[in-house]
Write a protein that holds these residues in place. Structure first.
Motif, PDB file in Angstrom:
ATOM      1  N   UNK A 106     -35.042   5.832 -66.729  1.00 57.22           N
ATOM      2  CA  UNK A 106     -34.848   4.399 -66.536  1.00 57.22           C
ATOM      3  C   UNK A 106     -33.942   3.818 -67.624  1.00 57.22           C
ATOM      4  N   UNK A 107     -34.245   4.127 -68.880  1.00 57.08           N
ATOM      5  CA  UNK A 107     -33.465   3.579 -69.986  1.00 57.08           C
ATOM      6  C   UNK A 107     -32.048   4.140 -70.027  1.00 57.08           C
ATOM      7  N   UNK A 108     -31.886   5.354 -69.591  1.00 50.24           N
ATOM      8  CA  UNK A 108     -30.554   5.972 -69.566  1.00 50.24           C
ATOM      9  C   UNK A 108     -29.644   5.269 -68.563  1.00 50.24           C
ATOM     10  N   UNK A 109     -30.224   4.780 -67.482  1.00 39.53           N
ATOM     11  CA  UNK A 109     -29.434   4.167 -66.424  1.00 39.53           C
ATOM     12  C   UNK A 109     -29.435   2.647 -66.474  1.00 39.53           C
ATOM     13  N   UNK A 110     -30.108   2.089 -67.454  1.00 43.37           N
ATOM     14  CA  UNK A 110     -30.165   0.646 -67.602  1.00 43.37           C
ATOM     15  C   UNK A 110     -28.792   0.099 -67.957  1.00 43.37           C
ATOM     16  N   UNK A 111     -28.374  -0.900 -67.214  1.00 38.89           N
ATOM     17  CA  UNK A 111     -27.079  -1.534 -67.485  1.00 38.89           C
ATOM     18  C   UNK A 111     -27.244  -2.552 -68.611  1.00 38.89           C
ATOM     19  N   UNK A 112     -26.260  -2.648 -69.502  1.00 38.79           N
ATOM     20  CA  UNK A 112     -26.373  -3.635 -70.575  1.00 38.79           C
ATOM     21  C   UNK A 112     -26.412  -5.053 -70.014  1.00 38.79           C
ATOM     22  N   UNK A 113     -27.154  -5.908 -70.665  1.00 40.85           N
ATOM     23  CA  UNK A 113     -27.278  -7.299 -70.252  1.00 40.85           C
ATOM     24  C   UNK A 113     -26.065  -8.058 -70.764  1.00 40.85           C
ATOM     25  N   UNK A 114     -25.416  -8.784 -69.858  1.00 40.23           N
ATOM     26  CA  UNK A 114     -24.275  -9.604 -70.261  1.00 40.23           C
ATOM     27  C   UNK A 114     -24.796 -10.905 -70.849  1.00 40.23           C
ATOM     28  N   UNK A 115     -24.319 -11.229 -72.011  1.00 36.81           N
ATOM     29  CA  UNK A 115     -24.742 -12.465 -72.668  1.00 36.81           C
ATOM     30  C   UNK A 115     -23.717 -13.557 -72.409  1.00 36.81           C
ATOM     31  N   UNK A 116     -24.232 -14.726 -72.111  1.00 34.82           N
ATOM     32  CA  UNK A 116     -23.371 -15.875 -71.865  1.00 34.82           C
ATOM     33  C   UNK A 116     -23.491 -16.800 -73.066  1.00 34.82           C
ATOM     34  N   UNK A 117     -22.365 -17.146 -73.647  1.00 33.89           N
ATOM     35  CA  UNK A 117     -22.382 -18.013 -74.844  1.00 33.89           C
ATOM     36  C   UNK A 117     -22.296 -19.471 -74.445  1.00 33.89           C
TER      37      UNK A 117
END
Length: 117
Positions: A106-117
């Protein structure tokens, strides 16, 4: 894609994932992947993943199935539990080690969270 090529790519991806480091602290884990006549051993030691052809080891978890099913599970296309339930793969190991494997996938395939400023 040959299973050896996939194993190399998968282990490289696992080694690059910094989010896995805390989960693996002081942990040893071995996974045997068996597909047709090929068997490989993936190991975690000192927070580092490696793989090689299987010899006479006794791994923590056995994962058996067709190459496409194994790759689908490892790439996150299908959950480990779902693939087992549907008969796509066979799993053998303690509950604790199976949960560790599921967490790694699960963690290997987790996509990074896009942060909105």
């Amino acid at each position: 894609m040959l299973l050896q090529e996939w194993m190399t790519s998968f282990v490289d991806k696992l080694n690059r994932k910094e989010s896995l480091k805390p989960l693996l602290r002081n942990t040893s884990f071995s996974l045997a992947i068996s597909c047709q006549k090929d068997s490989y051993l993936m190991e975690v030691r000192n927070n580092h993943f490696s793989w090689r052809r299987m010899k006479n080891e006794n791994p923590d978890v056995w994962l058996t199935g067709e190459k496409d099913s194994i790759i689908s599970v490892a790439s996150g296309e299908i959950l480990l539990r779902e693939a087992k339930k549907n008969g796509m793969i066979q799993l053998d190991g303690s509950l604790r080690k199976l949960l560790l494997l599921e967490s790694l996938l699960f963690l290997c395939n987790l996509q990074p969270v896009k942060r909105i400023s």
